[in-house]
Design a protein around this motif. Structure first.
Motif, PDB file in Angstrom:
ATOM      1  N   VAL A 126       0.870  -1.170   0.000  1.00  0.00           N
ATOM      2  CA  VAL A 126       0.000   0.000   0.000  1.00  0.00           C
ATOM      3  C   VAL A 126       0.912   1.227   0.000  1.00  0.00           C
ATOM      4  N   GLU A 127       0.654   2.166  -0.893  1.00  0.00           N
ATOM      5  CA  GLU A 127       1.522   3.333  -1.043  1.00  0.00           C
ATOM      6  C   GLU A 127       1.660   4.075   0.288  1.00  0.00           C
ATOM      7  N   GLY A 128       2.908   4.334   0.652  1.00  0.00           N
ATOM      8  CA  GLY A 128       3.192   5.065   1.886  1.00  0.00           C
ATOM      9  C   GLY A 128       3.186   4.205   3.135  1.00  0.00           C
ATOM     10  N   GLN A 129       2.967   2.920   2.996  1.00  0.00           N
ATOM     11  CA  GLN A 129       2.910   2.014   4.141  1.00  0.00           C
ATOM     12  C   GLN A 129       4.026   0.988   4.031  1.00  0.00           C
ATOM     13  N   ARG A 130       4.684   0.686   5.142  1.00  0.00           N
ATOM     14  CA  ARG A 130       5.795  -0.249   5.116  1.00  0.00           C
ATOM     15  C   ARG A 130       5.336  -1.693   5.293  1.00  0.00           C
ATOM     16  N   GLU A 131       4.300  -1.917   6.110  1.00  0.00           N
ATOM     17  CA  GLU A 131       3.912  -3.289   6.449  1.00  0.00           C
ATOM     18  C   GLU A 131       2.526  -3.677   5.943  1.00  0.00           C
ATOM     19  N   TRP A 132       1.851  -2.791   5.228  1.00  0.00           N
ATOM     20  CA  TRP A 132       0.507  -3.075   4.737  1.00  0.00           C
ATOM     21  C   TRP A 132       0.546  -3.329   3.236  1.00  0.00           C
ATOM     22  N   PHE A 133      -0.213  -4.365   2.817  1.00  0.00           N
ATOM     23  CA  PHE A 133      -0.216  -4.811   1.427  1.00  0.00           C
ATOM     24  C   PHE A 133      -1.653  -4.979   0.953  1.00  0.00           C
ATOM     25  N   HIS A 134      -1.859  -4.758  -0.335  1.00  0.00           N
ATOM     26  CA  HIS A 134      -3.186  -4.992  -0.916  1.00  0.00           C
ATOM     27  C   HIS A 134      -3.449  -6.496  -0.926  1.00  0.00           C
ATOM     28  N   ASP A 135      -4.681  -6.862  -0.591  1.00  0.00           N
ATOM     29  CA  ASP A 135      -5.084  -8.263  -0.642  1.00  0.00           C
ATOM     30  C   ASP A 135      -4.995  -8.733  -2.096  1.00  0.00           C
ATOM     31  N   SER A 136      -4.497  -9.944  -2.287  1.00  0.00           N
ATOM     32  CA  SER A 136      -4.373 -10.465  -3.650  1.00  0.00           C
ATOM     33  C   SER A 136      -4.383 -11.988  -3.603  1.00  0.00           C
ATOM     34  N   PRO A 137      -4.670 -12.638  -4.730  1.00  0.00           N
ATOM     35  CA  PRO A 137      -4.626 -14.099  -4.773  1.00  0.00           C
ATOM     36  C   PRO A 137      -3.243 -14.652  -4.414  1.00  0.00           C
ATOM     37  N   ALA A 138      -2.169 -13.998  -4.860  1.00  0.00           N
ATOM     38  CA  ALA A 138      -0.815 -14.491  -4.557  1.00  0.00           C
ATOM     39  C   ALA A 138      -0.539 -14.445  -3.059  1.00  0.00           C
ATOM     40  N   LEU A 139      -0.931 -13.355  -2.414  1.00  0.00           N
ATOM     41  CA  LEU A 139      -0.719 -13.239  -0.969  1.00  0.00           C
ATOM     42  C   LEU A 139      -1.611 -14.223  -0.220  1.00  0.00           C
ATOM     43  N   ARG A 140      -2.841 -14.404  -0.662  1.00  0.00           N
ATOM     44  CA  ARG A 140      -3.745 -15.374  -0.023  1.00  0.00           C
ATOM     45  C   ARG A 140      -3.223 -16.814  -0.188  1.00  0.00           C
ATOM     46  N   GLU A 141      -2.634 -17.129  -1.340  1.00  0.00           N
ATOM     47  CA  GLU A 141      -2.047 -18.460  -1.541  1.00  0.00           C
ATOM     48  C   GLU A 141      -0.877 -18.684  -0.588  1.00  0.00           C
ATOM     49  N   HIS A 142      -0.054 -17.665  -0.414  1.00  0.00           N
ATOM     50  CA  HIS A 142       1.064 -17.757   0.527  1.00  0.00           C
ATOM     51  C   HIS A 142       0.549 -17.998   1.949  1.00  0.00           C
ATOM     52  N   ILE A 143      -0.464 -17.258   2.337  1.00  0.00           N
ATOM     53  CA  ILE A 143      -1.060 -17.415   3.668  1.00  0.00           C
ATOM     54  C   ILE A 143      -1.641 -18.812   3.831  1.00  0.00           C
ATOM     55  N   ALA A 144      -2.283 -19.347   2.798  1.00  0.00           N
ATOM     56  CA  ALA A 144      -2.840 -20.703   2.852  1.00  0.00           C
ATOM     57  C   ALA A 144      -1.735 -21.739   3.037  1.00  0.00           C
ATOM     58  N   ARG A 145      -0.586 -21.535   2.370  1.00  0.00           N
ATOM     59  CA  ARG A 145       0.549 -22.461   2.548  1.00  0.00           C
ATOM     60  C   ARG A 145       1.083 -22.398   3.982  1.00  0.00           C
ATOM     61  N   ILE A 146       1.144 -21.215   4.552  1.00  0.00           N
ATOM     62  CA  ILE A 146       1.608 -21.078   5.939  1.00  0.00           C
ATOM     63  C   ILE A 146       0.649 -21.798   6.879  1.00  0.00           C
ATOM     64  N   ARG A 147      -0.648 -21.602   6.679  1.00  0.00           N
ATOM     65  CA  ARG A 147      -1.641 -22.279   7.536  1.00  0.00           C
ATOM     66  C   ARG A 147      -1.547 -23.801   7.382  1.00  0.00           C
ATOM     67  N   ALA A 148      -1.321 -24.263   6.144  1.00  0.00           N
ATOM     68  CA  ALA A 148      -1.202 -25.705   5.921  1.00  0.00           C
ATOM     69  C   ALA A 148       0.038 -26.262   6.611  1.00  0.00           C
ATOM     70  N   GLU A 149       1.120 -25.499   6.599  1.00  0.00           N
ATOM     71  CA  GLU A 149       2.372 -25.968   7.211  1.00  0.00           C
ATOM     72  C   GLU A 149       2.379 -25.823   8.727  1.00  0.00           C
ATOM     73  N   HIS A 150       1.859 -24.711   9.237  1.00  0.00           N
ATOM     74  CA  HIS A 150       1.988 -24.415  10.668  1.00  0.00           C
ATOM     75  C   HIS A 150       0.693 -24.554  11.457  1.00  0.00           C
ATOM     76  N   GLY A 151      -0.452 -24.604  10.780  1.00  0.00           N
ATOM     77  CA  GLY A 151      -1.718 -24.798  11.473  1.00  0.00           C
ATOM     78  C   GLY A 151      -2.468 -23.497  11.731  1.00  0.00           C
ATOM     79  N   ASP A 152      -3.579 -23.651  12.439  1.00  0.00           N
ATOM     80  CA  ASP A 152      -4.468 -22.536  12.777  1.00  0.00           C
ATOM     81  C   ASP A 152      -3.736 -21.589  13.733  1.00  0.00           C
ATOM     82  N   PRO A 153      -3.675 -20.282  13.403  1.00  0.00           N
ATOM     83  CA  PRO A 153      -2.921 -19.370  14.253  1.00  0.00           C
ATOM     84  C   PRO A 153      -3.482 -19.246  15.673  1.00  0.00           C
TER      85      PRO A 153
END
Length: 161
Positions: A126-153
């Motif tokens: 997100v413009e002007g933000q260091r840690e905030w990102f627009h939601d996207s399929p690529a980011l959601r896929e990455h998050i799904a892989r993390i959940r699959a590997e590490h479990g429910d947060p």
């Protein structure tokens, strides 16, 4: 129009915003913001894990030497149509001070892993933000892989308590 009082979790300065404003919290204290930017710029981005460990040993001794890649958690939270990628040793405490809709995932890691994720998804920042990102399929896929590997947060945090 009602005004909401918000206290910065870092510097504890009181800030205000319109009630119902869903934008991520940004401290209005220039010193706090400048300190954060100065710390970020001072962190070397190209050191190896071994170099970071050696530096910690030299500065602090064995008592505080930790694995710099897994000393904490990298967390992913949603807020509206944005996703924050952050890091904390105590995610539950961090979330109490962070406006968010949902904790999406957590993975073992520290600022090193967080920085890698920020670089990985830099095109979505997100413009002007260091840690905030627009939601996207690529980011959601990455998050799904993390959940699959590490479990429910929520379950991970419950086990860490």
């Amino acid at each position: 129009m009602a005004i909401e009082r918000i206290r910065c979790p870092r510097c504890e300065q009181l800030s205000f915003r319109r009630e119902g404003d869903t934008s991520p919290f940004q401290c209005q204290n220039d010193t706090c913001a400048q300190d954060a930017e100065a710390r970020r710029l001072a962190e070397p981005a190209t050191l190896t894990t071994a170099e970071i460990a050696a530096d910690r040993w030299n500065r602090f001794g064995a008592a505080v030497l930790r694995d710099p890649r897994t000393d904490g958690w990298v967390y992913y939270v949603s807020f509206g149509d944005r996703i924050k990628i952050g890091t904390s040793r105590d995610v539950a405490a961090r979330l109490r001070n962070l406006y968010h809709d949902e904790l999406l995932a957590i993975e073992p890691g520290s600022t090193i892993v967080e920085r890698e994720r920020h670089q990985q998804f830099s095109g979505l920042r997100v413009e002007g933000q260091r840690e905030w990102f627009h939601d996207s399929p690529a980011l959601r896929e990455h998050i799904a892989r993390i959940r699959a590997e590490h479990g429910d947060p929520a379950a991970i945090l419950a086990g860490a308590a």
